[in-house]
Scaffold this active site. Structure first.
Site, PDB file in Angstrom:
ATOM      1  CD  GLU A  50       2.624  -8.641  -8.755  1.00  0.00           C
ATOM      2  OE1 GLU A  50       1.480  -8.806  -8.289  1.00  0.00           O
ATOM      3  OE2 GLU A  50       2.937  -8.970  -9.911  1.00  0.00           O
ATOM      4  CG  ASP A  75       4.043 -16.327  -5.438  1.00  0.00           C
ATOM      5  OD1 ASP A  75       4.087 -17.341  -4.708  1.00  0.00           O
ATOM      6  OD2 ASP A  75       3.086 -15.545  -5.442  1.00  0.00           O
ATOM      7  CG  ASP A 124      -2.466 -14.649   4.395  1.00  0.00           C
ATOM      8  OD1 ASP A 124      -3.032 -13.970   5.277  1.00  0.00           O
ATOM      9  OD2 ASP A 124      -2.515 -15.886   4.369  1.00  0.00           O
ATOM     10  CE  LYS A 128      -6.067 -17.770  13.644  1.00  0.00           C
ATOM     11  NZ  LYS A 128      -6.068 -19.261  13.715  1.00  0.00           N
ATOM     12  CG  ASP A 160      -8.965  -8.008   0.475  1.00  0.00           C
ATOM     13  OD1 ASP A 160      -7.754  -8.320   0.418  1.00  0.00           O
ATOM     14  OD2 ASP A 160      -9.811  -8.704   1.047  1.00  0.00           O
TER      15      ASP A 160
END
Length: 223
Positions: A50, A75, A124, A128, A160
């Site tokens: 993950e 992470d 994220d 941009k 999302d």
């Protein structure tokens, strides 16, 4: 989160047997677990990653549902995945581990064909243009994943962000990859895998409260 809490969690991570925190120089010069993750888990079961695991909800949730697979949450923010690591220990989930590193180093951490699946949950979207290089489904990252995945290995993207969903689908089609399943709103359309619906992250619950649709893509980086 206060600095004291972060320091406490960093200290606890150092004592957790399911947390690996190599220094960058160790990774670049030859990471000791590359190609040897079966030894860490004590079995040769399939390895699932993950990426950007956050609090580790998916890592732990998937591990509980799939005891014949090994799961690694990755992470750079150790104070965040502390929660998942602690939960795994408390619940005796021995097939879950957490790796603190930058995801761009992933091909230094895993050998070719060592990984069976990759999950990317609510990354994220880096909307941009100048942030494209940080987007976890950009072409450079996909090539890294292709290197470490088994030939028929799968990637799951749950987000999302309609932008991230559309961007990734377009890129996959352009590269000739195989899209196994795609859904623009997993809670309104039928046919989505149960583990996509049953495991919800901290951020996902926030997005659902805001009425945002949750999207999902399952794909292979081969045609």
């Amino acid at each position: 989160m206060g600095s004291k809490n972060k320091l406490k969690r960093f200290a606890e991570n150092e004592t957790f047997p399911n947390v690996i925190q190599p220094k960058r120089v160790e990774v670049m010069e030859g990471f000791h677990l590359k190609g040897k993750w079966a030894g860490h888990f004590g079995n040769g079961n399939p390895i699932v990653l993950e990426l950007g695991c956050g609090k580790g909800e998916y890592t732990v949730g998937l591990a509980k549902r799939n005891p014949k697979k090994n799961f690694i949450g990755i992470d750079i923010k150790g104070a965040r995945f502390w929660r998942g690591a602690k939960t795994a220990l408390e619940d005796n989930v021995t097939n879950a581990a957490f790796l603190r590193t930058q995801i761009e180093l992933i091909d230094f951490m895993f050998e070719e064909n060592e990984v069976s699946e990759i999950w990317i949950t609510f990354p994220d979207p880096q909307i941009k243009y100048k942030r494209t290089k940080h987007r976890l489904t950009n072409k450079i990252f996909l090539n890294k994943y292709r290197t470490i995945l088994k030939p028929m290995g799968t990637v799951h993207l749950k987000t999302d962000s309609e932008f991230m969903h559309g961007y990734t689908l377009g890129l996959l089609h352009g590269l000739g990859c195989t899209v196994i399943y795609a859904n623009h709103d997993v809670y309104k359309n039928e046919g989505c895998p149960e583990e996509v619906l049953e495991i919800q992250t901290f951020y996902e619950n926030q997005y659902l409260d805001e009425g945002k649709p949750i999207t999902y893509i399952q794909f292979r980086l081969t045609n």
